[in-house]
Design an enzyme around this catalytic site. Structure first.
Site, PDB file in Angstrom:
ATOM      1  N   GLY A 289       0.778  -1.241   0.000  1.00  0.00           N
ATOM      2  CA  GLY A 289       0.000   0.000   0.000  1.00  0.00           C
ATOM      3  C   GLY A 289       0.803   1.280   0.000  1.00  0.00           C
ATOM      4  CD  GLU A 331       1.347  -9.520   1.043  1.00  0.00           C
ATOM      5  OE1 GLU A 331       0.322  -8.809   0.910  1.00  0.00           O
ATOM      6  OE2 GLU A 331       1.297 -10.728   1.284  1.00  0.00           O
ATOM      7  N   PRO A 332       4.851  -4.717  -0.775  1.00  0.00           N
ATOM      8  CG  PRO A 332       6.984  -3.770  -1.003  1.00  0.00           C
ATOM      9  CD  PRO A 332       6.224  -4.845  -0.269  1.00  0.00           C
ATOM     10  CB  CYS A 406     -17.222   3.794 -27.976  1.00  0.00           C
ATOM     11  SG  CYS A 406     -16.577   3.528 -29.600  1.00  0.00           S
ATOM     12  CD  GLU A 407     -17.420   3.724 -21.439  1.00  0.00           C
ATOM     13  OE1 GLU A 407     -18.377   3.825 -20.689  1.00  0.00           O
ATOM     14  OE2 GLU A 407     -17.202   2.725 -22.158  1.00  0.00           O
TER      15      GLU A 407
HETATM   16  C1  LIG Z   1      -3.037  -8.347   0.056  1.00  0.00           C
HETATM   17  C2  LIG Z   1      -2.371  -7.292  -0.731  1.00  0.00           C
HETATM   18  N1  LIG Z   1      -1.030  -7.168  -0.611  1.00  0.00           N
HETATM   19  C3  LIG Z   1      -0.361  -6.237  -1.322  1.00  0.00           C
HETATM   20  C4  LIG Z   1      -1.016  -5.372  -2.175  1.00  0.00           C
HETATM   21  C5  LIG Z   1      -0.185  -4.391  -2.919  1.00  0.00           C
HETATM   22  O1  LIG Z   1      -0.561  -3.099  -2.699  1.00  0.00           O
HETATM   23  P1  LIG Z   1       0.321  -1.926  -3.307  1.00  0.00           P
HETATM   24  O2  LIG Z   1       0.501  -2.175  -4.744  1.00  0.00           O
HETATM   25  O3  LIG Z   1      -0.498  -0.718  -3.039  1.00  0.00           O
HETATM   26  O4  LIG Z   1       1.601  -1.913  -2.559  1.00  0.00           O
HETATM   27  C6  LIG Z   1      -2.406  -5.461  -2.320  1.00  0.00           C
HETATM   28  C7  LIG Z   1      -3.168  -4.514  -3.180  1.00  0.00           C
HETATM   29  O5  LIG Z   1      -3.623  -3.501  -2.732  1.00  0.00           O
HETATM   30  C8  LIG Z   1      -3.095  -6.450  -1.591  1.00  0.00           C
HETATM   31  O6  LIG Z   1      -4.404  -6.594  -1.716  1.00  0.00           O
END
Ligand SMILES: Cc1ncc(COP(=O)(O)O)c(C=O)c1O
Ligand SMILES: N[C@@H](CCCC[NH3+])C(=O)O
Length: 478
Positions: A289, A331-332, A406-407
């Protein structure tokens, strides 16, 4: 002359002048946030990425094309890993960084991040297949998903993934039953919990508030919370090994306080579980996140700063709770691949439109649109664009970059100053499209998806090829 900028993720001076300003004397492309570090402007005004000229990229690979700067991506992966390893080592805890493949995953990217010491987080069987094709050992992979299929669970077990993150009570049994049916060692699982912390840029990308589909809530108005029930359920199944607790609070987070509040909630849950069962789970995952800069003057989260803040806060929470520190993981996704990417388009129709307030907005149509970048239409996301590859006029106009679909909501950049002499055939680069661009791309209007072109040390290489009309027609069985 190439201009240097701060290292990846470093805090930038907010509001510093970059890019086009109305009536300003700066009309050529200026490297710096939100562009990747490998973007440079040569003395003659031409723009290169990873040492390759944008005109060369366009002529070799066509447009639209996603361009991914390998050195920049690797530096961000390394930067996050080192920042978090250093900060957590100072409090005596270990940490693993998982790259969230949903942001963008290809075989090459999986290899790059793994070579930089990251593991890979997958959310579907498809992402798992790509990571396995890249040769990432199963032990370095995780599998997420709120609705995993039997086939996805089986594939994860076959691959020996290091962790399956269970997302519901029923899934605990589904994974345990799958293990029971095949025999073998207990599967390592984490339980995904929701902490009530709501963070991120848009409701659709915030994932820890209660009224949504992910995880098990830690709130317990009566009896055990769903999160506690999930943990107890895992402990009750001998086919599972309870590895830890997982919390992801949202995406594109620029206010870091949410991470600390959520971490405290997770550590408290871990302590409650230990009081109740004597089991102190080994690992806590704090999710991804981390927000990036999309516009000139925006400030990305600084991995060194945020790692220190989170480490300090989990140390304090843990001391209060009197528990042994777990191993951590994060988990970036976006923060690793987002700034490393840009999209190159060719300008087509340019149309001035008179607005009600008397101003004129120049609609600049490009040869892609919402099929290659859904984020503006889905989240109202803002991007920055510049004309690249030629010296443009000093005067600028208020412009909106739109696609060819087309939007009327097919907008690529809502508002940007572009050179007044913008015209068909110009190359337009949109910054910071590396994350959730190609990975959320569609074939709307039967538009083939663009290629992903990697650039490094003056050469380019197709990482994911352009789709063709033949690819699309091959799916149609008549
Ligand atoms: C469980 C989980 N981990 C990691 C991410 C990666 O998020 P971000 O790309 O914002 O770092 C997400 C997506 O938001 C997620 O759902
Ligand atoms: N797809 C979102 C990020 C992921 C949301 C939830 N995991 C975006 O483009 O910002």
């Amino acid at each position: 002359m190439a201009q240097r900028r701060h290292p990846p993720g470093a805090r930038q001076r907010a509001g510093s002048a970059r890019g086009h300003r109305p009536g300003a004397d700066v009309t050529t492309f200026i490297p710096g946030e939100p562009w990747s570090t490998g973007v440079a402007r040569a003395a003659d005004g031409s723009v290169t990425v990873g040492g390759v000229g944008v005109r060369t990229l366009a002529s070799q690979h066509g447009t639209p094309a996603y361009v991914l700067d390998e050195a920049d991506l690797r530096a961000r992966a390394r930067g996050y890993r080192r920042a978090f390893e250093t900060a957590f080592a100072e409090i005596g805890a270990g940490i693993d960084v998982y790259y969230a493949g949903k942001a963008f995953l290809s075989v090459a990217v999986a290899r790059w991040v793994h070579e930089e010491g990251l593991r890979v987080d997958t959310a579907t069987g498809g992402e798992l297949a790509v990571a396995l094709r890249a040769g990432i050992p199963g032990a370095h992979l995780g599998l997420h998903g709120n609705n995993k299929s039997d086939a996805e669970i089986a594939r994860a077990l076959d691959a020996g993934v290091g962790r399956i993150i269970v997302d519901s009570l029923v899934e605990v049994d589904r994974v345990a039953d799958a293990v029971a049916a095949r025999g073998g060692a207990p599967a390592p699982v984490m339980v995904r919990v929701t902490t009530g912390v709501h963070a991120g840029g848009h409701e659709y990308i915030s994932t820890a508030h209660e009224d949504q589909k992910f995880g098990l809530s830690i709130a317990s108005p009566d009896g055990d919370s769903p999160a506690m029930q999930g943990l107890l359920k895992v402990l009750a199944r001998p086919e599972l090994r309870l590895l830890g607790i997982h919390s992801h609070i949202g995406s594109q987070i620029l206010d870091p306080s949410g991470f600390e509040v959520a971490a405290r909630a997770v550590l408290t849950l871990r302590a409650r579980l230990a009081e109740r069962t004597g089991v102190q789970v080994e690992e806590v995952d704090l999710g991804g996140g981390y927000g990036i800069a999309y516009l000139p003057g925006e400030v990305a989260l600084d991995p060194d700063r945020i790692a220190k803040d989170i480490a300090g806060s989990v140390e304090a929470s843990n001391a209060e709770l009197g528990t042994a520190l777990p191993r951590f993981s994060i988990e970036p996704g976006r923060a690793i691949v987002g700034p490393a990417g840009l999209t190159l388009y060719t300008v087509g129709t340019v149309k001035p439109v008179r607005l009600d307030d008397g101003r004129t907005r120049t609609y600049v149509s490009v040869d892609g649109g919402m099929s290659d970048n859904l984020r503006p239409a889905l989240y109202g996301a803002r991007y920055h664009a510049e004309v690249v590859g030629r010296r443009a006029s000093m005067q600028t106009v208020l412009a909106r970059v739109v696609g060819k679909h087309c939007e009327s909501g097919d907008i690529v950049v809502h508002e940007v100053q572009l050179p007044a002499d913008i015209r068909a055939g110009d190359l337009l680069a949109v910054a910071a499209t590396g994350a959730y661009g190609r990975s959320m791309a569609s074939n709307y209007n039967h538009v083939p998806r663009p290629p992903v072109v990697g650039v490094a040390k003056g050469t380019s290489r197709v990482l994911v090829r352009r789709e063709t009309e033949d690819d699309l027609l091959a799916l149609d069985l008549g």
